[in-house]
Motif scaffolding. Structure first.
Motif, PDB file in Angstrom:
ATOM      1  N   PHE A 184       0.846  -1.193   0.000  1.00  0.00           N
ATOM      2  CA  PHE A 184       0.000   0.000   0.000  1.00  0.00           C
ATOM      3  C   PHE A 184       0.885   1.248   0.000  1.00  0.00           C
ATOM      4  CE2 PHE A 184      -2.856  -3.184   1.817  1.00  0.00           C
ATOM      5  CZ  PHE A 184      -4.035  -2.939   1.110  1.00  0.00           C
ATOM      6  N   LEU A 185       0.566   2.184  -0.885  1.00  0.00           N
ATOM      7  CA  LEU A 185       1.224   3.488  -0.890  1.00  0.00           C
ATOM      8  C   LEU A 185       0.151   4.563  -0.824  1.00  0.00           C
ATOM      9  CD1 LEU A 185       4.027   3.125  -3.600  1.00  0.00           C
ATOM     10  CD2 LEU A 185       4.247   2.915  -1.120  1.00  0.00           C
ATOM     11  N   TYR A 186       0.437   5.638  -0.085  1.00  0.00           N
ATOM     12  CA  TYR A 186      -0.510   6.751   0.062  1.00  0.00           C
ATOM     13  C   TYR A 186       0.068   7.951  -0.671  1.00  0.00           C
ATOM     14  CZ  TYR A 186      -2.697   3.675   3.404  1.00  0.00           C
ATOM     15  OH  TYR A 186      -3.330   2.601   3.972  1.00  0.00           O
ATOM     16  N   LEU A 187      -0.625   8.345  -1.739  1.00  0.00           N
ATOM     17  CA  LEU A 187      -0.092   9.332  -2.680  1.00  0.00           C
ATOM     18  C   LEU A 187      -1.095  10.460  -2.907  1.00  0.00           C
ATOM     19  CD1 LEU A 187       1.206   6.684  -5.235  1.00  0.00           C
ATOM     20  CD2 LEU A 187       2.593   7.914  -3.550  1.00  0.00           C
ATOM     21  N   ASP A 188      -0.604  11.500  -3.548  1.00  0.00           N
ATOM     22  CA  ASP A 188      -1.447  12.649  -3.866  1.00  0.00           C
ATOM     23  C   ASP A 188      -2.410  12.301  -5.005  1.00  0.00           C
ATOM     24  OD1 ASP A 188      -1.707  15.665  -3.285  1.00  0.00           O
ATOM     25  OD2 ASP A 188      -1.649  15.563  -5.484  1.00  0.00           O
ATOM     26  N   TYR A 189      -3.518  13.060  -5.075  1.00  0.00           N
ATOM     27  CA  TYR A 189      -4.524  12.827  -6.115  1.00  0.00           C
ATOM     28  C   TYR A 189      -3.984  13.028  -7.535  1.00  0.00           C
ATOM     29  CZ  TYR A 189      -8.502  12.381  -2.929  1.00  0.00           C
ATOM     30  OH  TYR A 189      -9.375  11.932  -1.989  1.00  0.00           O
ATOM     31  N   THR A 190      -2.860  13.709  -7.678  1.00  0.00           N
ATOM     32  CA  THR A 190      -2.328  13.989  -9.014  1.00  0.00           C
ATOM     33  C   THR A 190      -1.544  12.820  -9.603  1.00  0.00           C
ATOM     34  OG1 THR A 190      -0.350  14.973  -8.008  1.00  0.00           O
ATOM     35  CG2 THR A 190      -2.189  16.456  -8.513  1.00  0.00           C
ATOM     36  N   ILE A 191      -1.341  11.766  -8.885  1.00  0.00           N
ATOM     37  CA  ILE A 191      -0.535  10.648  -9.392  1.00  0.00           C
ATOM     38  C   ILE A 191      -1.281   9.927 -10.516  1.00  0.00           C
ATOM     39  CG2 ILE A 191      -1.433   9.027  -7.656  1.00  0.00           C
ATOM     40  CD1 ILE A 191       2.157   9.047  -8.976  1.00  0.00           C
ATOM     41  N   PRO A 192      -0.667   9.715 -11.664  1.00  0.00           N
ATOM     42  CA  PRO A 192      -1.310   8.931 -12.739  1.00  0.00           C
ATOM     43  C   PRO A 192      -1.178   7.437 -12.449  1.00  0.00           C
ATOM     44  CG  PRO A 192       0.808   9.747 -13.483  1.00  0.00           C
ATOM     45  CD  PRO A 192       0.617  10.309 -12.102  1.00  0.00           C
ATOM     46  N   VAL A 193      -2.248   6.695 -12.602  1.00  0.00           N
ATOM     47  CA  VAL A 193      -2.272   5.284 -12.225  1.00  0.00           C
ATOM     48  C   VAL A 193      -1.674   4.395 -13.313  1.00  0.00           C
ATOM     49  CG1 VAL A 193      -3.758   3.358 -11.572  1.00  0.00           C
ATOM     50  CG2 VAL A 193      -4.251   5.654 -10.730  1.00  0.00           C
ATOM     51  N   PHE A 256      10.538   4.987  -8.139  1.00  0.00           N
ATOM     52  CA  PHE A 256       9.927   5.378  -9.418  1.00  0.00           C
ATOM     53  C   PHE A 256       9.129   6.669  -9.263  1.00  0.00           C
ATOM     54  CE2 PHE A 256       6.055   5.190 -12.060  1.00  0.00           C
ATOM     55  CZ  PHE A 256       6.622   5.245 -13.329  1.00  0.00           C
ATOM     56  N   ILE A 257       8.372   6.771  -8.195  1.00  0.00           N
ATOM     57  CA  ILE A 257       7.549   7.975  -7.978  1.00  0.00           C
ATOM     58  C   ILE A 257       8.431   9.169  -7.633  1.00  0.00           C
ATOM     59  CG2 ILE A 257       5.767   8.982  -6.496  1.00  0.00           C
ATOM     60  CD1 ILE A 257       4.649   6.068  -6.246  1.00  0.00           C
ATOM     61  N   GLN A 258       9.470   8.956  -6.828  1.00  0.00           N
ATOM     62  CA  GLN A 258      10.373  10.059  -6.496  1.00  0.00           C
ATOM     63  C   GLN A 258      11.062  10.618  -7.742  1.00  0.00           C
ATOM     64  OE1 GLN A 258      12.891   8.063  -3.672  1.00  0.00           O
ATOM     65  NE2 GLN A 258      11.806   8.893  -1.893  1.00  0.00           N
ATOM     66  N   THR A 259      11.410   9.724  -8.665  1.00  0.00           N
ATOM     67  CA  THR A 259      12.135  10.153  -9.877  1.00  0.00           C
ATOM     68  C   THR A 259      11.214  10.799 -10.903  1.00  0.00           C
ATOM     69  OG1 THR A 259      13.725   8.347  -9.548  1.00  0.00           O
ATOM     70  CG2 THR A 259      13.633   9.357 -11.741  1.00  0.00           C
ATOM     71  N   ASN A 260      10.038  10.222 -11.116  1.00  0.00           N
ATOM     72  CA  ASN A 260       9.170  10.649 -12.213  1.00  0.00           C
ATOM     73  C   ASN A 260       8.004  11.543 -11.790  1.00  0.00           C
ATOM     74  OD1 ASN A 260      10.189   8.877 -14.650  1.00  0.00           O
ATOM     75  ND2 ASN A 260      10.086   7.499 -12.894  1.00  0.00           N
ATOM     76  N   TYR A 261       7.497  11.366 -10.593  1.00  0.00           N
ATOM     77  CA  TYR A 261       6.334  12.135 -10.146  1.00  0.00           C
ATOM     78  C   TYR A 261       6.534  12.635  -8.709  1.00  0.00           C
ATOM     79  CZ  TYR A 261       4.428   9.632 -14.143  1.00  0.00           C
ATOM     80  OH  TYR A 261       4.232   9.119 -15.408  1.00  0.00           O
ATOM     81  N   SER A 264       3.686  14.235  -6.802  1.00  0.00           N
ATOM     82  CA  SER A 264       2.548  13.408  -6.379  1.00  0.00           C
ATOM     83  C   SER A 264       2.787  12.695  -5.051  1.00  0.00           C
ATOM     84  CB  SER A 264       2.224  12.365  -7.458  1.00  0.00           C
ATOM     85  OG  SER A 264       1.801  12.990  -8.646  1.00  0.00           O
ATOM     86  N   LEU A 265       3.905  12.984  -4.428  1.00  0.00           N
ATOM     87  CA  LEU A 265       4.123  12.449  -3.084  1.00  0.00           C
ATOM     88  C   LEU A 265       3.173  13.135  -2.114  1.00  0.00           C
ATOM     89  CD1 LEU A 265       8.020  12.323  -3.128  1.00  0.00           C
ATOM     90  CD2 LEU A 265       6.462  10.364  -3.182  1.00  0.00           C
ATOM     91  N   PRO A 266       2.829  12.504  -1.001  1.00  0.00           N
ATOM     92  CA  PRO A 266       1.872  13.113  -0.059  1.00  0.00           C
ATOM     93  C   PRO A 266       2.321  14.497   0.371  1.00  0.00           C
ATOM     94  CG  PRO A 266       2.327  10.846   0.550  1.00  0.00           C
ATOM     95  CD  PRO A 266       3.298  11.186  -0.531  1.00  0.00           C
ATOM     96  N   LYS A 267       1.367  15.409   0.426  1.00  0.00           N
ATOM     97  CA  LYS A 267       1.689  16.773   0.834  1.00  0.00           C
ATOM     98  C   LYS A 267       0.533  17.356   1.627  1.00  0.00           C
ATOM     99  CE  LYS A 267       2.161  18.201  -3.431  1.00  0.00           C
ATOM    100  NZ  LYS A 267       1.642  17.140  -4.341  1.00  0.00           N
ATOM    101  N   LYS A 268       0.838  18.366   2.384  1.00  0.00           N
ATOM    102  CA  LYS A 268      -0.193  19.098   3.126  1.00  0.00           C
ATOM    103  C   LYS A 268      -0.553  20.364   2.342  1.00  0.00           C
ATOM    104  CE  LYS A 268      -0.423  16.507   6.868  1.00  0.00           C
ATOM    105  NZ  LYS A 268      -1.662  15.795   7.265  1.00  0.00           N
ATOM    106  N   ARG A 269      -1.849  20.591   2.180  1.00  0.00           N
ATOM    107  CA  ARG A 269      -2.284  21.769   1.433  1.00  0.00           C
ATOM    108  C   ARG A 269      -2.681  22.891   2.393  1.00  0.00           C
ATOM    109  NH1 ARG A 269      -3.976  17.565  -1.897  1.00  0.00           N
ATOM    110  NH2 ARG A 269      -3.515  17.879  -4.133  1.00  0.00           N
ATOM    111  N   LEU A 270      -2.263  24.102   2.055  1.00  0.00           N
ATOM    112  CA  LEU A 270      -2.607  25.276   2.845  1.00  0.00           C
ATOM    113  C   LEU A 270      -3.050  26.381   1.892  1.00  0.00           C
ATOM    114  CD1 LEU A 270      -2.683  26.747   5.591  1.00  0.00           C
ATOM    115  CD2 LEU A 270      -0.308  27.453   5.148  1.00  0.00           C
TER     116      LEU A 270
END
Length: 279
Positions: A184-193, A256-261, A264-270
């Motif tokens: 299981f990975l928890y990612l931002d909504y912008t990640i392409p599946v 893979f996600i760190q290199t390409n997206y 899209s890693l989890p972030k806090k929005r303000l």
């Protein structure tokens, strides 16, 4: 030879022959056990049949050896006249004595019956993978009274044999050694599946731990903290391979996600709202 010496020597020879005969029986049983161990080797991918036979064989061997030892001790003791008299005296009080012995041996008899139940109904077998008391391990030994579980970090968990009759536990290899592994990975909504699906397929095809049965990527949930839950599902031929494959996929997908997206890693929005002019 004088009777004074002949009688003790005859008695010693009789006892020695009884012990030797018992040892021959035990050694014969061990030879048969070794033969079946060679015939039914556990070092196979699908060793369900071998685990069934070894579990029954190990329990039956220990039961028969214990029975031979008890009978041998009884024969030796009853060969003495004084012990036969004591035995005859005990038989006269067998009613009350039997009740007392029954209560005293209740726990031992319960363990013995549980052992027979486990040997022939087989909720667990030798080399089964279990989750028990919150620990992952393999069944290493089943005795008449307890079970030894070899935990992943090489500790040994000793449990009474009745535990596996009275309490729930997980058996990962009850029917087959094949397992599904999840990451299981928890990612931002912008990640392409779809790119993640392609990357998982590439990783699995390059890894010999994968048994080519299951390869799935799904978005299984969305969380309150603004992330989505992505599940990577894969299969392996046994629990050890499944664990190693899960670790490999988790590490590779994070890279893979760190290199390409990276965005899209989890972030806090303000959100910041500027005050309207004049207020």
């Amino acid at each position: 030879m004088a009777p004074t010496y002949r009688l003790p020597i005859n008695k010693a020879i009789e006892i020695a022959l009884t012990i030797i005969f018992a040892l021959i029986l035990v050694r014969t049983i061990n030879v048969f056990e070794d033969y079946f161990y060679l015939k039914y080797d556990l070092n196979k991918e699908n060793n369900l049949k071998e685990r069934k036979i070894r579990t029954q064989l190990q329990f039956v061997r220990k039961f028969i050896v214990s029975l031979i030892i008890l009978v041998t001790i009884a024969i030796i003791l009853l060969s003495f006249e004084s012990m036969r008299k004591i035995g005859a005296g005990l038989l006269t009080g067998v009613g009350i004595g039997g009740i007392i012995i029954g209560f005293a041996a209740q726990k031992s008899l319960g363990n013995l019956l549980a052992g027979f139940q486990i040997a022939f109904t087989q909720p667990i077998r030798i080399d089964d993978v279990l989750i028990v008391e919150g620990e992952w391990g393999k069944v290493e030994e089943i005795t008449l009274t307890y079970v030894v579980v070899n935990i992943w970090d090489q500790r040994r968990l000793i449990l009474p044999i009745t535990y596996f009759i009275e309490k729930p536990f997980q058996n990962w290899t009850r029917v087959s050694a094949d397992l599904l592994g999840t990451v299981f990975l928890y990612l931002d909504y912008t990640i392409p599946v779809e790119p993640m699906r392609q990357e998982l397929t590439r990783l699995l095809n390059e890894n010999p731990l994968w048994d080519k049965r299951v390869n799935v990527v799904q978005v299984t949930d969305s969380t309150k903290d603004g992330t989505i839950e992505v599940r990577f599902l894969m299969s392996a031929s046994n629990s050890s391979r499944a664990f190693d494959l899960r670790c490999y996929v988790r590490e590779a997908m994070i890279a893979f996600i760190q290199t390409n997206y990276p965005e899209s890693l989890p972030k806090k929005r303000l959100e910041h709202w500027d005050k309207p002019a004049g207020l």
